[in-house]
Design an enzyme around this catalytic site. Structure first.
Site, short mmCIF file in Angstrom:
data_model
loop_
_atom_site.label_atom_id
_atom_site.label_comp_id
_atom_site.label_asym_id
_atom_site.label_seq_id
_atom_site.Cartn_x
_atom_site.Cartn_y
_atom_site.Cartn_z
N SER A 172 1.27 -1.05 -0.28
CA SER A 172 0.15 -0.55 -0.11
C SER A 172 0.95 1.04 -0.45
O SER A 172 1.64 1.71 0.80
CB SER A 172 -0.91 0.05 0.54
OG SER A 172 -1.31 1.59 1.48
N TYR A 196 -1.38 -0.13 10.25
CA TYR A 196 -1.21 -1.05 9.32
C TYR A 196 -0.24 -1.17 8.32
O TYR A 196 0.01 -1.52 7.26
CB TYR A 196 -3.19 -0.22 8.95
CG TYR A 196 -2.76 -0.60 7.39
CD1 TYR A 196 -3.43 -1.60 6.57
CD2 TYR A 196 -3.18 -0.01 5.95
CE1 TYR A 196 -3.25 -2.71 5.47
CE2 TYR A 196 -2.99 -0.42 4.76
CZ TYR A 196 -3.09 -1.77 4.31
OH TYR A 196 -3.81 -1.75 3.22
#
Length: 238
Positions: free
Chosen positions: A141, A154
């Site tokens: 990501s 995350y």
């Protein structure tokens, strides 16, 4: 890599980016093995692909459990005799500032987002060696390159996955096992809704200044591009 007739494992394939990727790779002639926890959803998707005369296999798998990951790889290898591509896509987020993020939830997503992909790589590398090589695409990501309040935990898991990918790329290069890291940005899926939180952190949302999120299908197309051209890193705008 030419995708036609290649055997591809896609984790997190029951929805979002994983589902869009499975459909696209099947459309392009790959033999796709779909892995996710939801058995009923997977079988429904595979039945739809079979109706379209696509080659697909449902393998219900919890990607945070080593024995299930090993069973996934063995099942696909037994079915097809080879595995050409692994797409490590399964993942989850947790919301919370670093000072108060739930540590047990942090451990849980670390198991899924980092340990799971590593265990999948460890299970699949011996199979790829038998067939002279293969490609691993780890879905990271762009959050791993940013400092976004609320999703630091995350982002940390994806930063760890990036380092694993970079190191393994060097270690496996001589065996013709290639590794690409895919960097989606904000994507229009239920990923955010499915992120973990506690009553204390449930109201928190990351502040993302993007004009419009990418569709899951757009990300799937970039993953397909990455499979074909095998760059070390694949971003949405390249």
């Amino acid at each position: 890599m030419d995708i036609q007739d290649k055997v591809v494992i896609i984790t997190g394939a029951s929805s979002g980016i994983g589902l869009a990727t499975a459909r696209l790779f099947a459309q392009e002639g790959a033999k796709v093995a779909l892995a996710a926890r939801s058995a009923d959803t997977l079988h429904t998707i595979v039945n739809e692909l079979h109706e379209q005369h696509r080659e697909a296999l449902a393998v219900p798998t919890d990607m945070s459990k080593k024995d299930e990951i090993e069973s996934l790889v063995n099942r696909v290898f037994q079915q097809y005799g080879r595995i050409d591509i692994l797409i490590n896509n399964a993942g989850q987020a947790v919301r919370g500032h670093v000072a108060d993020v739930d540590i047990d939830q942090f451990r849980q997503i670390f198991e899924l987002n980092v340990i799971g992909p590593v265990e999948a790589m460890q299970a699949i590398v011996p199979k790829m060696r038998q067939n002279g090589g293969g490609l691993i695409i780890n879905v990271s990501s762009t959050a791993a390159h940013m400092h976004l309040p609320v999703i630091g935990a995350y982002a940390a898991t994806k930063a760890a996955l990036n380092m694993i990918s970079d190191t393994a790329r060097e270690e496996l290069a001589s065996e013709n096992i290639r590794i690409t890291t895919m960097f989606p940005h904000v994507t229009a899926t239920n990923f955010g809704k499915n992120s973990m939180a506690t009553p204390k952190t449930n109201h928190l949302r990351p502040q993302l200044n993007v004009p419009e999120p990418d569709s899951a299908e757009a990300v799937a197309q970039k993953i397909l591009d990455a499979a074909r051209h095998e760059p070390h890193e694949q971003y949405m705008d390249r």
